[in-house]
Design a protein around this motif. Structure first.
Motif, PDB file in Angstrom:
ATOM      1  N   ARG A 131       0.815  -1.210   0.000  1.00 53.87           N
ATOM      2  CA  ARG A 131       0.000   0.000   0.000  1.00 53.87           C
ATOM      3  C   ARG A 131       0.852   1.265   0.000  1.00 53.87           C
ATOM      4  NH1 ARG A 131      -4.736   1.469   4.173  1.00 53.87           N
ATOM      5  NH2 ARG A 131      -3.125   0.791   5.632  1.00 53.87           N
ATOM      6  N   ALA A 132       0.467   2.224  -0.811  1.00 52.79           N
ATOM      7  CA  ALA A 132       1.170   3.513  -0.873  1.00 52.79           C
ATOM      8  C   ALA A 132       0.155   4.604  -0.587  1.00 52.79           C
ATOM      9  CB  ALA A 132       1.785   3.712  -2.259  1.00 52.79           C
ATOM     10  N   ILE A 133       0.397   5.358   0.474  1.00 55.38           N
ATOM     11  CA  ILE A 133      -0.571   6.367   0.923  1.00 55.38           C
ATOM     12  C   ILE A 133      -0.105   7.748   0.480  1.00 55.38           C
ATOM     13  CG2 ILE A 133      -1.643   7.430   2.962  1.00 55.38           C
ATOM     14  CD1 ILE A 133      -1.115   4.607   4.318  1.00 55.38           C
ATOM     15  N   ARG A 134      -0.960   8.415  -0.284  1.00 54.19           N
ATOM     16  CA  ARG A 134      -0.606   9.707  -0.860  1.00 54.19           C
ATOM     17  C   ARG A 134      -0.427  10.770   0.216  1.00 54.19           C
ATOM     18  NH1 ARG A 134      -2.708  14.348  -2.685  1.00 54.19           N
ATOM     19  NH2 ARG A 134      -2.034  15.161  -4.706  1.00 54.19           N
ATOM     20  N   ASP A 169       1.384  15.494  -4.132  1.00 57.46           N
ATOM     21  CA  ASP A 169       1.530  15.103  -5.537  1.00 57.46           C
ATOM     22  C   ASP A 169       2.766  14.257  -5.816  1.00 57.46           C
ATOM     23  OD1 ASP A 169      -0.751  16.380  -6.187  1.00 57.46           O
ATOM     24  OD2 ASP A 169       0.177  18.045  -7.284  1.00 57.46           O
ATOM     25  N   THR A 170       3.794  14.418  -5.020  1.00 56.01           N
ATOM     26  CA  THR A 170       5.062  13.755  -5.339  1.00 56.01           C
ATOM     27  C   THR A 170       5.550  12.794  -4.263  1.00 56.01           C
ATOM     28  OG1 THR A 170       6.376  15.539  -4.367  1.00 56.01           O
ATOM     29  CG2 THR A 170       5.818  15.761  -6.708  1.00 56.01           C
ATOM     30  N   THR A 171       4.806  12.656  -3.185  1.00 57.56           N
ATOM     31  CA  THR A 171       5.291  11.824  -2.071  1.00 57.56           C
ATOM     32  C   THR A 171       4.212  10.849  -1.605  1.00 57.56           C
ATOM     33  OG1 THR A 171       6.580  13.736  -1.354  1.00 57.56           O
ATOM     34  CG2 THR A 171       6.432  11.895   0.187  1.00 57.56           C
ATOM     35  N   TYR A 172       4.609   9.602  -1.415  1.00 56.58           N
ATOM     36  CA  TYR A 172       3.729   8.582  -0.862  1.00 56.58           C
ATOM     37  C   TYR A 172       4.434   7.911   0.313  1.00 56.58           C
ATOM     38  CZ  TYR A 172       0.482   8.872  -4.809  1.00 56.58           C
ATOM     39  OH  TYR A 172      -0.442   9.306  -5.731  1.00 56.58           O
ATOM     40  N   ASP A 173       3.673   7.605   1.356  1.00 60.42           N
ATOM     41  CA  ASP A 173       4.202   6.824   2.475  1.00 60.42           C
ATOM     42  C   ASP A 173       3.936   5.343   2.239  1.00 60.42           C
ATOM     43  OD1 ASP A 173       5.252   8.859   4.021  1.00 60.42           O
ATOM     44  OD2 ASP A 173       3.377   9.203   5.125  1.00 60.42           O
ATOM     45  N   VAL A 174       4.944   4.532   2.537  1.00 55.75           N
ATOM     46  CA  VAL A 174       4.778   3.080   2.458  1.00 55.75           C
ATOM     47  C   VAL A 174       5.364   2.471   3.722  1.00 55.75           C
ATOM     48  CG1 VAL A 174       4.898   3.055  -0.072  1.00 55.75           C
ATOM     49  CG2 VAL A 174       7.008   2.758   1.246  1.00 55.75           C
ATOM     50  N   CYS A 175       5.002   1.222   3.995  1.00 56.69           N
ATOM     51  CA  CYS A 175       5.629   0.518   5.111  1.00 56.69           C
ATOM     52  C   CYS A 175       6.130  -0.820   4.589  1.00 56.69           C
ATOM     53  CB  CYS A 175       4.643   0.345   6.264  1.00 56.69           C
ATOM     54  SG  CYS A 175       5.505  -0.236   7.746  1.00 56.69           S
ATOM     55  N   LEU A 176       7.426  -0.948   4.462  1.00 55.51           N
ATOM     56  CA  LEU A 176       8.026  -2.152   3.874  1.00 55.51           C
ATOM     57  C   LEU A 176       7.886  -3.313   4.854  1.00 55.51           C
ATOM     58  CD1 LEU A 176      11.179  -0.482   2.276  1.00 55.51           C
ATOM     59  CD2 LEU A 176       8.939  -0.954   1.229  1.00 55.51           C
ATOM     60  N   ASP A 177       7.315  -4.402   4.365  1.00 56.54           N
ATOM     61  CA  ASP A 177       6.810  -5.480   5.210  1.00 56.54           C
ATOM     62  C   ASP A 177       7.829  -6.627   5.308  1.00 56.54           C
ATOM     63  OD1 ASP A 177       3.506  -6.854   5.471  1.00 56.54           O
ATOM     64  OD2 ASP A 177       5.373  -7.784   6.116  1.00 56.54           O
ATOM     65  N   ASP A 178       8.156  -6.961   6.527  1.00 49.34           N
ATOM     66  CA  ASP A 178       9.089  -8.049   6.820  1.00 49.34           C
ATOM     67  C   ASP A 178       8.659  -9.377   6.178  1.00 49.34           C
ATOM     68  OD1 ASP A 178      11.339  -9.162   8.221  1.00 49.34           O
ATOM     69  OD2 ASP A 178       9.904 -10.082   9.607  1.00 49.34           O
ATOM     70  N   GLY A 179       7.382  -9.511   5.885  1.00 54.30           N
ATOM     71  CA  GLY A 179       6.877 -10.749   5.277  1.00 54.30           C
ATOM     72  C   GLY A 179       7.478 -11.026   3.901  1.00 54.30           C
ATOM     73  N   TYR A 180       8.106 -10.027   3.281  1.00 59.47           N
ATOM     74  CA  TYR A 180       8.672 -10.208   1.933  1.00 59.47           C
ATOM     75  C   TYR A 180      10.198 -10.147   1.962  1.00 59.47           C
ATOM     76  CZ  TYR A 180       3.836  -9.836   0.799  1.00 59.47           C
ATOM     77  OH  TYR A 180       2.483 -10.092   0.754  1.00 59.47           O
ATOM     78  N   SER A 181      10.770 -10.438   3.156  1.00 52.63           N
ATOM     79  CA  SER A 181      12.230 -10.441   3.265  1.00 52.63           C
ATOM     80  C   SER A 181      12.775 -11.834   2.960  1.00 52.63           C
ATOM     81  CB  SER A 181      12.665  -9.974   4.653  1.00 52.63           C
ATOM     82  OG  SER A 181      12.300 -10.936   5.618  1.00 52.63           O
ATOM     83  N   MET A 182      14.033 -11.843   2.559  1.00 53.79           N
ATOM     84  CA  MET A 182      14.708 -13.099   2.227  1.00 53.79           C
ATOM     85  C   MET A 182      15.966 -13.169   3.073  1.00 53.79           C
ATOM     86  SD  MET A 182      14.208 -12.760  -1.871  1.00 53.79           S
ATOM     87  CE  MET A 182      14.363 -14.529  -2.064  1.00 53.79           C
ATOM     88  N   GLY A 183      15.815 -13.644   4.277  1.00 54.32           N
ATOM     89  CA  GLY A 183      16.960 -13.725   5.175  1.00 54.32           C
ATOM     90  C   GLY A 183      17.504 -12.362   5.561  1.00 54.32           C
ATOM     91  N   GLY A 184      16.644 -11.352   5.587  1.00 53.89           N
ATOM     92  CA  GLY A 184      17.074  -9.986   5.928  1.00 53.89           C
ATOM     93  C   GLY A 184      16.630  -8.990   4.883  1.00 53.89           C
ATOM     94  N   PRO A 185      17.332  -8.907   3.745  1.00 54.82           N
ATOM     95  CA  PRO A 185      16.948  -7.960   2.693  1.00 54.82           C
ATOM     96  C   PRO A 185      15.558  -8.272   2.130  1.00 54.82           C
ATOM     97  CG  PRO A 185      19.150  -8.869   2.291  1.00 54.82           C
ATOM     98  CD  PRO A 185      18.550  -9.659   3.416  1.00 54.82           C
ATOM     99  N   LEU A 186      14.889  -7.216   1.675  1.00 62.11           N
ATOM    100  CA  LEU A 186      13.576  -7.404   1.047  1.00 62.11           C
ATOM    101  C   LEU A 186      13.738  -7.774  -0.423  1.00 62.11           C
ATOM    102  CD1 LEU A 186      11.980  -4.372   2.822  1.00 62.11           C
ATOM    103  CD2 LEU A 186      11.077  -6.709   2.961  1.00 62.11           C
ATOM    104  N   ASN A 187      12.806  -8.587  -0.905  1.00 59.88           N
ATOM    105  CA  ASN A 187      12.806  -8.999  -2.313  1.00 59.88           C
ATOM    106  C   ASN A 187      12.631  -7.789  -3.244  1.00 59.88           C
ATOM    107  OD1 ASN A 187      10.528  -9.742  -4.601  1.00 59.88           O
ATOM    108  ND2 ASN A 187      12.212 -11.191  -4.545  1.00 59.88           N
ATOM    109  N   GLY A 188      13.411  -7.749  -4.299  1.00 55.82           N
ATOM    110  CA  GLY A 188      13.366  -6.625  -5.234  1.00 55.82           C
ATOM    111  C   GLY A 188      12.032  -6.490  -5.955  1.00 55.82           C
ATOM    112  N   GLY A 189      11.392  -7.596  -6.274  1.00 54.79           N
ATOM    113  CA  GLY A 189      10.089  -7.548  -6.936  1.00 54.79           C
ATOM    114  C   GLY A 189       9.029  -6.939  -6.029  1.00 54.79           C
ATOM    115  N   TYR A 190       9.099  -7.274  -4.739  1.00 47.86           N
ATOM    116  CA  TYR A 190       8.184  -6.664  -3.771  1.00 47.86           C
ATOM    117  C   TYR A 190       8.398  -5.148  -3.706  1.00 47.86           C
ATOM    118  CZ  TYR A 190       6.709  -4.908   0.765  1.00 47.86           C
ATOM    119  OH  TYR A 190       6.173  -4.133   1.752  1.00 47.86           O
TER     120      TYR A 190
END
Lengths: 264, 264
Positions: free
Chosen positions: A9-12, A15-36
């Motif tokens: 989810r990206a919260i407006r 016009d140029t800024t969105y807040d997101v929260c990067l989710d630990d559920g899409y991490s791969m041993g620490g780093p987040l997956n690039g596709g996510y």
């Protein structure tokens, strides 16, 4: 709202800024997956564009991204009748993880192709494909739990010491939760396979430097088929191409990434 | 200095700005060739980077570019030991023609591949390939005069009303003046073939929206072999992939572009 929709989810803000929260559920041993990460940034890009579909996305990965709050910052480069162009970056505390250029357009979901090639490799049926063993909890491969993948058996022979000897990776793919594929799921799917170089005998974390993918059609509900290959492993670099076919037999996405060989 | 080196010259103004002069010799009936534009921008990027080789270039084409003075504006996104990342745009009077993301690195010219696929299609010998007829002077296809291309005959059957029926375009390529290929020549080579869709029966100016190419090795002197194909023509869009092999039989560049079908 599904977990995937929530996690991307990206919260407006403006016009140029969105807040997101990067989710630990899409991490791969620490780093987040690039596709996510791409999927999350594309939510903001599509929301801010006059066109809904990210037809062409080029992502340069600058730094490993970890879970937590972040921002997507957009620059509108062009807004045309056929396509719009946006520069987007994913930042935290002023430091960018990913820099992207995105062309958005409005695809016709019902268009029949003028010409289409078939899949580059024939897949066995779903019943003849296999799951990966569950990752050890300690490895924190949370990403794997968010999707179901059924692999073409030879392409995971590397797990048992029998790599095929060439870069390849193939699987059926869907989210673990009930959600039909959409362009954001495709953004994750093109970076979801184990690196194709594992089948060629390589090991270890293989960081993506650049990944470009094109959305070619809106996917039908059901399983996606991911066919990954590569052409050259040389001088510490390799390419990985993934074609994504939907359950109706249409080519819905094409990607190529340039990545570094791991030192594992 | 060759004509090509002169036409792609980028003169440093300061850390982030280079002056260029876009050369009418690389125009195609008015607009400048996209590969020529990439080569010119990459001169500035490479000059400003700690690494000499543009290993991964993503270009989004915003507007048609015409000959005359212009500037390349750079933003250094990251400078690492293995690779540096640069955002670059080609502008005139504050308006951007092309926006690019480039990863530079230092390739080892003598590295032997760990694994390499062969060419996706076998080419006939040079002696069995053919030139295009000279373009009519009135068409102002200046670009064609700057290079020698010898085509695999079926892939230009469209010229005489005999398209092969699938997207493809293949030729041997070198500059018309004596100059060995280098990464900047490769940037032009990946966008030098007639659009692959001409072989599938399409006609007219086919504007590139996005092109990404990867430099995989430093090319040996001599002819380059360009093998172009595509997977899907649908909804007004097509993909074009070009692989470039050098005279030593090495894969030196890979590109994919997403473009619009012409209305010709």
């Amino acid at each position: 709202m599904t977990k995937f929709d929530e996690a991307t989810r990206a919260i407006r803000v403006d016009d140029t800024t969105y807040d997101v929260c990067l989710d630990d559920g899409y991490s791969m041993g620490g780093p987040l997956n690039g596709g996510y990460l791409m999927a999350t940034v594309l939510r903001a890009v599509a929301d801010a564009s006059a066109h809904p579909h990210p037809v062409s996305t080029s992502a340069h990965f600058l730094r490993v991204a970890r879970p937590g709050p972040a921002q997507v910052v957009l620059d509108q480069l062009k807004s045309g009748r056929t396509a719009a162009m946006t520069r987007a970056r994913l930042v935290r505390d002023g430091e960018a993880f990913v820099e992207m250029l995105v062309a958005t357009a409005t695809l016709d979901g019902s268009a029949d192709p003028d010409w289409s090639d078939g899949p580059s490799v024939a897949m066995p049926g779903l019943a003849d494909c296999v799951r990966l063993p569950d990752p050890k909890a300690a490895s924190a491969m949370n990403f794997s739990a968010r999707m179901e993948m059924l692999f073409d058996p030879p392409t995971i022979g590397w797990l048992t010491g029998e790599p095929t000897g060439r870069p390849e990776s193939r699987a059926y793919f869907r989210l673990a939760e009930p959600q039909d594929p959409d362009p954001f799921v495709l953004a994750m799917a093109v970076d979801a396979l184990p690196p194709v170089v594992f089948s060629a005998g390589a090991r270890g974390w293989a960081p993506t430097v650049e990944l470009t993918w094109h959305l070619r059609a809106l996917p039908a509900p059901g399983w996606l088929t991911l066919i990954g290959g590569g052409r050259l492993i040389s001088d510490g670099w390799f390419d990985e191409e993934v074609e994504v076919w939907d359950s109706a037999g249409r080519l819905v996405a094409q990607s190529r990434q340039l990545a570094r060989l791991g030192r594992g």
